[in-house]
Motif scaffolding. Structure first.
Motif, PDB file in Angstrom:
ATOM      1  N   ASP A 507       5.251 -10.391   1.126  1.00 18.70           N
ATOM      2  CA  ASP A 507       3.869  -9.946   1.077  1.00 18.70           C
ATOM      3  C   ASP A 507       3.725  -8.926  -0.049  1.00 18.70           C
ATOM      4  OD1 ASP A 507       1.368  -8.723   1.502  1.00 18.70           O
ATOM      5  OD2 ASP A 507       1.418  -9.249   3.625  1.00 18.70           O
ATOM      6  N   ALA A 508       3.176  -9.366  -1.196  1.00 21.47           N
ATOM      7  CA  ALA A 508       3.089  -8.492  -2.367  1.00 21.47           C
ATOM      8  C   ALA A 508       2.217  -7.278  -2.105  1.00 21.47           C
ATOM      9  CB  ALA A 508       2.544  -9.288  -3.555  1.00 21.47           C
ATOM     10  N   LYS A 509       1.153  -7.447  -1.321  1.00 19.80           N
ATOM     11  CA  LYS A 509       0.275  -6.314  -1.043  1.00 19.80           C
ATOM     12  C   LYS A 509       0.933  -5.323  -0.096  1.00 19.80           C
ATOM     13  CE  LYS A 509      -4.296  -5.060   0.737  1.00 19.80           C
ATOM     14  NZ  LYS A 509      -5.586  -5.566   1.288  1.00 19.80           N
ATOM     15  N   ARG A 510       1.443  -5.815   1.018  1.00 19.37           N
ATOM     16  CA  ARG A 510       1.976  -4.914   2.038  1.00 19.37           C
ATOM     17  C   ARG A 510       3.298  -4.278   1.620  1.00 19.37           C
ATOM     18  NH1 ARG A 510       5.321  -5.796   6.298  1.00 19.37           N
ATOM     19  NH2 ARG A 510       5.213  -8.047   6.038  1.00 19.37           N
ATOM     20  N   GLN A 511       4.144  -5.035   0.909  1.00 19.92           N
ATOM     21  CA  GLN A 511       5.479  -4.544   0.599  1.00 19.92           C
ATOM     22  C   GLN A 511       5.586  -3.836  -0.748  1.00 19.92           C
ATOM     23  OE1 GLN A 511       7.350  -8.535   1.658  1.00 19.92           O
ATOM     24  NE2 GLN A 511       8.878  -7.140   2.476  1.00 19.92           N
ATOM     25  N   ALA A 512       4.605  -4.018  -1.618  1.00 21.36           N
ATOM     26  CA  ALA A 512       4.706  -3.389  -2.943  1.00 21.36           C
ATOM     27  C   ALA A 512       3.464  -2.579  -3.303  1.00 21.36           C
ATOM     28  CB  ALA A 512       4.956  -4.455  -4.011  1.00 21.36           C
ATOM     29  N   ILE A 513       2.268  -3.148  -3.115  1.00 18.95           N
ATOM     30  CA  ILE A 513       1.047  -2.466  -3.533  1.00 18.95           C
ATOM     31  C   ILE A 513       0.705  -1.309  -2.596  1.00 18.95           C
ATOM     32  CG2 ILE A 513      -1.402  -2.705  -4.041  1.00 18.95           C
ATOM     33  CD1 ILE A 513       0.519  -4.171  -5.958  1.00 18.95           C
ATOM     34  N   MET A 514       0.670  -1.571  -1.285  1.00 21.42           N
ATOM     35  CA  MET A 514       0.240  -0.538  -0.348  1.00 21.42           C
ATOM     36  C   MET A 514       1.161   0.686  -0.336  1.00 21.42           C
ATOM     37  SD  MET A 514      -2.641  -1.435   0.505  1.00 21.42           S
ATOM     38  CE  MET A 514      -2.881   0.050   1.486  1.00 21.42           C
ATOM     39  N   PRO A 515       2.480   0.545  -0.487  1.00 22.55           N
ATOM     40  CA  PRO A 515       3.290   1.768  -0.574  1.00 22.55           C
ATOM     41  C   PRO A 515       2.867   2.672  -1.732  1.00 22.55           C
ATOM     42  CG  PRO A 515       4.697  -0.111  -0.128  1.00 22.55           C
ATOM     43  CD  PRO A 515       3.318  -0.666  -0.400  1.00 22.55           C
ATOM     44  N   ILE A 516       2.515   2.083  -2.883  1.00 22.47           N
ATOM     45  CA  ILE A 516       2.068   2.893  -4.014  1.00 22.47           C
ATOM     46  C   ILE A 516       0.716   3.530  -3.702  1.00 22.47           C
ATOM     47  CG2 ILE A 516       1.459   2.867  -6.466  1.00 22.47           C
ATOM     48  CD1 ILE A 516       3.373   0.517  -6.815  1.00 22.47           C
ATOM     49  N   VAL A 517      -0.179   2.767  -3.072  1.00 18.06           N
ATOM     50  CA  VAL A 517      -1.471   3.302  -2.649  1.00 18.06           C
ATOM     51  C   VAL A 517      -1.258   4.497  -1.717  1.00 18.06           C
ATOM     52  CG1 VAL A 517      -3.547   2.820  -1.286  1.00 18.06           C
ATOM     53  CG2 VAL A 517      -2.710   1.124  -2.933  1.00 18.06           C
ATOM     54  N   ASP A 518      -0.351   4.349  -0.748  1.00 15.72           N
ATOM     55  CA  ASP A 518      -0.073   5.422   0.210  1.00 15.72           C
ATOM     56  C   ASP A 518       0.504   6.658  -0.481  1.00 15.72           C
ATOM     57  OD1 ASP A 518      -0.934   3.805   2.287  1.00 15.72           O
ATOM     58  OD2 ASP A 518       1.077   3.117   2.812  1.00 15.72           O
ATOM     59  N   ILE A 519       1.401   6.429  -1.423  1.00 20.33           N
ATOM     60  CA  ILE A 519       2.034   7.545  -2.148  1.00 20.33           C
ATOM     61  C   ILE A 519       0.971   8.321  -2.924  1.00 20.33           C
ATOM     62  CG2 ILE A 519       3.588   8.113  -4.064  1.00 20.33           C
ATOM     63  CD1 ILE A 519       5.258   5.621  -3.127  1.00 20.33           C
ATOM     64  N   ALA A 520       0.130   7.610  -3.661  1.00 17.98           N
ATOM     65  CA  ALA A 520      -0.904   8.267  -4.463  1.00 17.98           C
ATOM     66  C   ALA A 520      -1.905   8.996  -3.579  1.00 17.98           C
ATOM     67  CB  ALA A 520      -1.616   7.233  -5.340  1.00 17.98           C
ATOM     68  N   ARG A 521      -2.306   8.365  -2.468  1.00 16.41           N
ATOM     69  CA  ARG A 521      -3.270   8.990  -1.558  1.00 16.41           C
ATOM     70  C   ARG A 521      -2.713  10.287  -0.985  1.00 16.41           C
ATOM     71  NH1 ARG A 521      -3.194   5.507   2.374  1.00 16.41           N
ATOM     72  NH2 ARG A 521      -4.906   4.181   1.670  1.00 16.41           N
ATOM     73  N   THR A 522      -1.482  10.247  -0.515  1.00 15.70           N
ATOM     74  CA  THR A 522      -0.888  11.431   0.109  1.00 15.70           C
ATOM     75  C   THR A 522      -0.791  12.584  -0.881  1.00 15.70           C
ATOM     76  OG1 THR A 522       0.403  10.016   1.598  1.00 15.70           O
ATOM     77  CG2 THR A 522       1.110  12.301   1.375  1.00 15.70           C
ATOM     78  N   HIS A 523      -0.276  12.312  -2.065  1.00 17.32           N
ATOM     79  CA  HIS A 523      -0.150  13.359  -3.083  1.00 17.32           C
ATOM     80  C   HIS A 523      -1.522  13.911  -3.476  1.00 17.32           C
ATOM     81  CE1 HIS A 523       4.110  13.519  -4.304  1.00 17.32           C
ATOM     82  NE2 HIS A 523       4.164  12.238  -3.971  1.00 17.32           N
ATOM     83  N   ALA A 524      -2.502  13.006  -3.675  1.00 17.40           N
ATOM     84  CA  ALA A 524      -3.822  13.444  -4.137  1.00 17.40           C
ATOM     85  C   ALA A 524      -4.527  14.296  -3.087  1.00 17.40           C
ATOM     86  CB  ALA A 524      -4.673  12.229  -4.497  1.00 17.40           C
ATOM     87  N   LEU A 525      -4.499  13.865  -1.834  1.00 17.67           N
ATOM     88  CA  LEU A 525      -5.159  14.642  -0.786  1.00 17.67           C
ATOM     89  C   LEU A 525      -4.464  15.981  -0.581  1.00 17.67           C
ATOM     90  CD1 LEU A 525      -5.964  11.820   1.807  1.00 17.67           C
ATOM     91  CD2 LEU A 525      -7.574  13.040   0.330  1.00 17.67           C
ATOM     92  N   ALA A 526      -3.144  15.987  -0.678  1.00 18.51           N
ATOM     93  CA  ALA A 526      -2.407  17.253  -0.540  1.00 18.51           C
ATOM     94  C   ALA A 526      -2.792  18.230  -1.645  1.00 18.51           C
ATOM     95  CB  ALA A 526      -0.908  16.984  -0.578  1.00 18.51           C
ATOM     96  N   ALA A 527      -3.127  17.688  -2.825  1.00 21.82           N
ATOM     97  CA  ALA A 527      -3.489  18.540  -3.961  1.00 21.82           C
ATOM     98  C   ALA A 527      -4.983  18.862  -3.993  1.00 21.82           C
ATOM     99  CB  ALA A 527      -3.092  17.847  -5.270  1.00 21.82           C
ATOM    100  N   GLY A 528      -5.760  18.303  -3.058  1.00 24.48           N
ATOM    101  CA  GLY A 528      -7.186  18.570  -3.028  1.00 24.48           C
ATOM    102  C   GLY A 528      -7.967  17.845  -4.108  1.00 24.48           C
ATOM    103  N   LEU A 529      -7.438  16.731  -4.609  1.00 21.86           N
ATOM    104  CA  LEU A 529      -8.110  15.963  -5.654  1.00 21.86           C
ATOM    105  C   LEU A 529      -9.055  14.950  -5.012  1.00 21.86           C
ATOM    106  CD1 LEU A 529      -5.022  15.309  -7.965  1.00 21.86           C
ATOM    107  CD2 LEU A 529      -6.760  17.099  -8.182  1.00 21.86           C
ATOM    108  N   ASP A 530     -10.224  14.767  -5.599  1.00 22.11           N
ATOM    109  CA  ASP A 530     -11.223  13.910  -4.963  1.00 22.11           C
ATOM    110  C   ASP A 530     -11.280  12.497  -5.525  1.00 22.11           C
ATOM    111  OD1 ASP A 530     -12.383  14.337  -7.404  1.00 22.11           O
ATOM    112  OD2 ASP A 530     -14.160  15.377  -6.632  1.00 22.11           O
ATOM    113  N   GLU A 531     -10.376  12.141  -6.452  1.00 22.73           N
ATOM    114  CA  GLU A 531     -10.328  10.755  -6.934  1.00 22.73           C
ATOM    115  C   GLU A 531      -9.987   9.814  -5.782  1.00 22.73           C
ATOM    116  OE1 GLU A 531     -10.123  13.156 -10.567  1.00 22.73           O
ATOM    117  OE2 GLU A 531      -9.185  13.290  -8.602  1.00 22.73           O
ATOM    118  N   VAL A 532     -10.423   8.573  -5.885  1.00 20.91           N
ATOM    119  CA  VAL A 532     -10.216   7.601  -4.811  1.00 20.91           C
ATOM    120  C   VAL A 532      -9.316   6.445  -5.252  1.00 20.91           C
ATOM    121  CG1 VAL A 532     -11.352   5.965  -3.244  1.00 20.91           C
ATOM    122  CG2 VAL A 532     -12.392   8.201  -3.682  1.00 20.91           C
TER     123      VAL A 532
END
Length: 620
Positions: A507-532
């Motif tokens: 599953d290209a989305k679940r096994q490769a794309i979504m982990p990167i999405v999760d990584i970026a989201r976690t870092h961005a929210l922790a830093a208080g950045l409002d990009e989506v």
């Protein structure tokens, strides 16, 4: 050439990157190669040793163990290993063990370095580190696509150098005469030195002739006021996406001083790329009935395949498909309002997930909700229930199927006042648990689509601020991201599933794309950045010094490279009349693509490990 050397040369000709060598280079290399045999369980190279060979797996399989202990990858026929030690100067970091009886080709170090010096493609393939190899691969794929919308400046596409303009006080008759004399379809309206609007052939038809207005009226009364603008150095991709989502065909371009430089038309872009996404966006915007919208929306998969066939690469395909999805959602809301009457109070239609991140592809379900003004009265609830239901039902008919998790405006918990949404987010953030986080992550990717933008903007700003001040919630986000089952390699140990037709797939989305999405989201929210968007988040993190620039770029490249493969897979499915999915059979990929995927998975694993160290704390 002896039979054995000819056999080696034939194998190399089928194996990246050796197929890039000339016949003479392959013949010379084949004579220098040493053939080795490793029994199952035996070590081929050991961590800490000095190495002077590049190894190619001819048959069998090997396992790489970092520092001799932790499993790093498993490699099969056609794979290479031990070259990082040659690039470093000889010391081996991975112990490589044969997990089957294995036949190997060993290339001497001097031959390896000579080929890197003489063959650019060989050198790129054996760049030091996964990040460099992925960057090279992505660059090669994008350059092969020809015209690159994200690198071509919008200002360079305008075929008419000087815009034609007039004041808002000009009569409609005089303005139309000016357009006729100068042979233009768009007129810029200027007042007191500032662009106040544009007037097009479409405005003449719809706002003047069809409305029966006298030509003695002012052009300023029938123009499109406050048009969206871009700078001349904006990318053609940005301009095309703006036209596609907005359903219009002209964008004024401003120079570095803010003065009007020209008006970019859809025709200008279409002349350069031959893509029909803008036309489809215009047709969506012009749909007058639900039936018309459904008919046009159902053509989006066809438009997607045209985009892919015309050479549009991953970032552009996602942006344009998302722009079309945004246009459909907006028009669905407008048609629902037309059926039900004017809304009794202010509201905003928002979307979540991939459409909010502008990363949507074909075959996506819908994820949306309504944010109602806080002074919405109870008597108005019936209207917004009908509105949310009509929007969701219409989207389903358009091909954006009902969300299995119920994240749709037709469901009561997805129709809340601003205060209600704020309280919902506060509950997730202040009292996190695994179940809540599992259900809530999609809501932290939110974007406004229609209605009162101030409602969705305030909600997003307040949510980002709450997360930044809650390290416990961030640690739960990180823990949720670490659920990802990222493959360790391709073929022998890829985490495979069985598709409906019995194929073994990943599953290209679940096994490769979504982990990167999760990584970026976690870092961005922790830093208080409002990009989506994921790419926007990675770039903002690098800009703010919250993530190493090279690490952010590597994750961006990995995401785009996997999406290139995913998009090509979906385009083939649509062309065959199949429902698009994210399940790719490894044997449909070339050996080179499988090697690049290994690099991508390695980068993702490293980024997840960094997430564990930096945010998961003691709960992971």
């Amino acid at each position: 050439m002896t039979v054995e050397i000819a056999e080696i040369a034939g194998f190399l000709k089928r194996t990246p990157p050796f197929e890039a060598l000339s016949n003479a280079e392959r013949a010379a290399l084949s004579r220098a190669i040493e053939v080795r045999y490793a029994r199952s369980g035996s070590a081929i190279v050991t961590a800490g040793d000095q190495n002077d060979r590049l190894f190619i797996v001819r048959s069998g399989a090997v396992e790489l163990r970092l520092a001799g202990n932790d499993l790093s990858a498993r490699l099969a026929t056609g794979s290479t290993f031990a070259y990082p030690s040659l690039l470093r100067g000889g010391e081996v970091h991975n112990t490589t063990v044969a997990i089957e009886d294995t036949l190997l080709y060993a290339v001497p170090a001097d031959r390896f370095h000579a080929l890197r010096d003489s063959c650019p493609r060989f050198r790129k393939f054996f760049a030091e580190g996964e990040a460099a190899r992925i960057a090279h691969a992505l660059k090669d794929r994008q350059q092969a696509a020809g015209f690159q919308l994200d690198r071509e400046m919008a200002g360079k596409l305008i075929r008419r150098s000087m815009p034609v303009s007039c004041p808002g006080e000009t009569t409609i008759a005089d303005a139309v005469q000016l357009m006729h004399a100068r042979d233009v379809s768009t007129l810029a309206i200027y007042d007191e030195g500032a662009l106040t609007g544009i007037f097009t052939d479409k405005d003449l038809r719809n706002r003047v002739v069809a409305a029966g207005l006298p030509l003695e009226g002012k052009i300023g009364d029938v123009m499109t006021p406050s048009p969206l603008t871009l700078s001349t150095d904006s990318s053609a991709a940005e301009a095309m996406a703006l036209m596609t989502s907005g359903g219009f065909r002209h964008i004024p371009l401003l120079d570095e001083t803010g003065a009007l430089s020209g008006i970019l038309s859809a025709t200008d872009i279409l002349a350069a790329v031959g893509n029909n996404a803008i036309d489809l966006g215009v047709m969506i915007a012009r749909a007058r009935t639900p039936k018309e919208l459904i008919e046009v929306a159902r053509r989006i998969p066809e438009s997607f395949t045209v985009m892919v066939d015309s050479g549009v690469h991953a970032a552009q395909a996602m942006r344009f498909t998302s722009a079309l999805g945004e246009a459909v959602h907006r028009k669905a809301a407008q048609l629902a309002e037309a059926e039900l009457g004017e809304p009794p109070n202010r509201y905003a239609l928002v979307v979540f997930g991939s459409l909010a991140r502008e990363e949507q592809l074909v075959g996506s379900d819908q994820d949306n909700g309504l944010v109602l003004a806080d002074d919405t009265e109870e008597k108005d609830a019936s209207y917004f229930e009908k509105l949310g239901t009509r929007i969701s039902d219409l989207l389903d008919e358009c091909g954006y199927v009902y969300c299995k998790g119920g994240i749709m405006a037709k469901n009561a918990d997805q129709r809340q006042t601003l205060a209600g949404w704020r309280n919902r987010y506060a509950q997730w953030i202040s009292r996190p648990d695994e179940d809540r986080i599992l259900r809530a992550t999609i809501f932290f990717d939110m974007r406004h689509i229609h209605g009162d933008a101030s409602l969705s903007r305030r909600l997003h700003e307040q949510t980002v601020a709450l997360v930044k001040d809650s390290p416990l919630f961030v640690s739960y986000l990180a823990r949720d991201a670490l659920r990802s089952k990222v493959p360790l390699g391709i073929f022998r140990n890829l985490v495979l599933e069985t598709s409906d037709d019995g194929q073994r797939v990943f599953d290209a989305k679940r096994q490769a794309i979504m982990p990167i999405v999760d990584i970026a989201r976690t870092h961005a929210l922790a830093a208080g950045l409002d990009e989506v968007g994921t790419v926007a988040r990675l770039r903002a993190l690098a800009q703010a010094g919250k993530m190493n620039r090279d690490d952010a770029q590597s994750l961006e490249d990995a995401m785009l490279l996997v999406n290139e493969m995913r998009i090509a897979h979906q385009a083939r499915q649509v062309e065959r009349g199949e429902a698009p999915d994210n399940l790719i059979a490894p044997d449909t990929l070339s050996p080179l693509e499988r090697d690049y995927l290994k690099d991508a998975f390695s980068l993702i694993r490293s980024a997840l490990e960094a997430l564990r160290r930096n945010f998961a704390g003691g709960i992971a």
